[in-house]
Design a protein around this motif. Sequence first.
Motif, PDB file in Angstrom:
ATOM      1  N   GLU A 176       2.543   7.098  -6.611  1.00 58.85           N
ATOM      2  CA  GLU A 176       1.662   8.213  -6.976  1.00 58.85           C
ATOM      3  C   GLU A 176       2.319   9.551  -6.637  1.00 58.85           C
ATOM      4  N   ARG A 177       2.949   9.596  -5.485  1.00 58.77           N
ATOM      5  CA  ARG A 177       3.628  10.842  -5.095  1.00 58.77           C
ATOM      6  C   ARG A 177       4.792  11.153  -6.015  1.00 58.77           C
ATOM      7  N   LEU A 178       5.511  10.097  -6.434  1.00 63.30           N
ATOM      8  CA  LEU A 178       6.627  10.313  -7.348  1.00 63.30           C
ATOM      9  C   LEU A 178       6.155  10.862  -8.685  1.00 63.30           C
ATOM     10  N   ARG A 179       5.041  10.381  -9.174  1.00 59.34           N
ATOM     11  CA  ARG A 179       4.498  10.910 -10.439  1.00 59.34           C
ATOM     12  C   ARG A 179       4.153  12.383 -10.297  1.00 59.34           C
ATOM     13  N   GLU A 180       3.483  12.704  -9.181  1.00 59.46           N
ATOM     14  CA  GLU A 180       3.149  14.109  -8.959  1.00 59.46           C
ATOM     15  C   GLU A 180       4.429  14.947  -8.854  1.00 59.46           C
ATOM     16  N   HIS A 181       5.431  14.402  -8.214  1.00 62.83           N
ATOM     17  CA  HIS A 181       6.696  15.127  -8.050  1.00 62.83           C
ATOM     18  C   HIS A 181       7.387  15.331  -9.399  1.00 62.83           C
ATOM     19  N   GLU A 182       7.343  14.306 -10.266  1.00 68.44           N
ATOM     20  CA  GLU A 182       7.953  14.443 -11.583  1.00 68.44           C
ATOM     21  C   GLU A 182       7.239  15.505 -12.403  1.00 68.44           C
ATOM     22  N   GLU A 241       0.842  -1.208   0.000  1.00 69.24           N
ATOM     23  CA  GLU A 241       0.000   0.000   0.000  1.00 69.24           C
ATOM     24  C   GLU A 241       0.874   1.253   0.000  1.00 69.24           C
ATOM     25  N   ASN A 242       1.911   1.201   0.795  1.00 65.93           N
ATOM     26  CA  ASN A 242       2.817   2.363   0.851  1.00 65.93           C
ATOM     27  C   ASN A 242       3.543   2.567  -0.474  1.00 65.93           C
ATOM     28  N   LEU A 243       3.900   1.463  -1.137  1.00 66.70           N
ATOM     29  CA  LEU A 243       4.554   1.585  -2.428  1.00 66.70           C
ATOM     30  C   LEU A 243       3.643   2.252  -3.449  1.00 66.70           C
ATOM     31  N   LYS A 244       2.402   1.869  -3.434  1.00 68.85           N
ATOM     32  CA  LYS A 244       1.464   2.498  -4.361  1.00 68.85           C
ATOM     33  C   LYS A 244       1.359   3.994  -4.086  1.00 68.85           C
ATOM     34  N   LYS A 245       1.262   4.340  -2.798  1.00 71.81           N
ATOM     35  CA  LYS A 245       1.180   5.758  -2.458  1.00 71.81           C
ATOM     36  C   LYS A 245       2.456   6.485  -2.866  1.00 71.81           C
ATOM     37  N   MET A 246       3.591   5.860  -2.655  1.00 66.90           N
ATOM     38  CA  MET A 246       4.857   6.504  -3.011  1.00 66.90           C
ATOM     39  C   MET A 246       4.991   6.679  -4.520  1.00 66.90           C
TER      40      MET A 246
END
Length: 288
Positions: A212-218, A205-210
């Motif tokens: 998603e956050r990485l995409r937003e960060h990119e 679950e945390n990997l999925k959230k991370m």
Amino acid sequence: MLIGLVRDSVMQCFCHSCRAPVLPAAHRRSAPKKPVGKPRTKQPKKVKFITTEIRCQEMSKGGLAYEVILAEPVGVPVPRRADSPEKTPSVEEIQEKLKAAEERRRSLEASKMAAIAQKMAKIEEASRIRSEQTNNFIVATKEALDAKMETHEEKREAYINELRSRLKDHLEGVEKTRLTLEQQTAEVYKAIEDKMTTAADKRDENLKKMIERLREHEEQVRKVRAGNQEKFQQLESAIQEKLQQAADRRLLIEAEQREKLRNHERRAELVRQNKSARTETAAPPSSG
């Protein structure tokens, strides 16, 4: 010396008319012993006597004072002794003396041998006593060592038995502790597996959230990079313009410096020429 003269003179007559001689103190004493060896034939020396006068006077109660008056020395001849005839020992006397000397030597040797035998007997007795004492000491020491060894063996056996009992109790405690640890280890393994399962679910679950956050960060990084690129181009153009201005100013300053240098060289040349002209004017005319 003076006391001896006074003592010898006291024994003489006190009148100064007769001057009767008196034998000295040495002759009044007991006659000397005859020498064992060869008799002396040397004549005695002449003895001089001194006539004195002694006066006695009571000076105080219970005390007397003596006054000694010394007279001139008067020589008194000493009677000469008759020479004693020398006695020649006979052969029999010599043999008797030799026999007596031999007997004395034998008795002396016998006494010496007896003393040596007595000393040897004492030494043998001391050696026997010492050997007996040594043997007794060895026996006593051996008995004491045997007793100590027996006591040591008993103590060692008791110590070994005690160590064995302690070791047995220790092994039993170790076995109980091992079983307890195995049980606790199994429980810990089970708890860890449960935690790892739960952690794996949470990790996914945390990997999925991370992600998603990485995409937003990119996406945000792309936007920021585009804005920064534009700013970089503006800065680069401004820097180029400033560099060009600085190069123009540098060329202008170099030209001004060259001009100033030329003017300085001209002035220096004029100064030299003036100095040389003054030197030629002030110099005296040559005699040639």
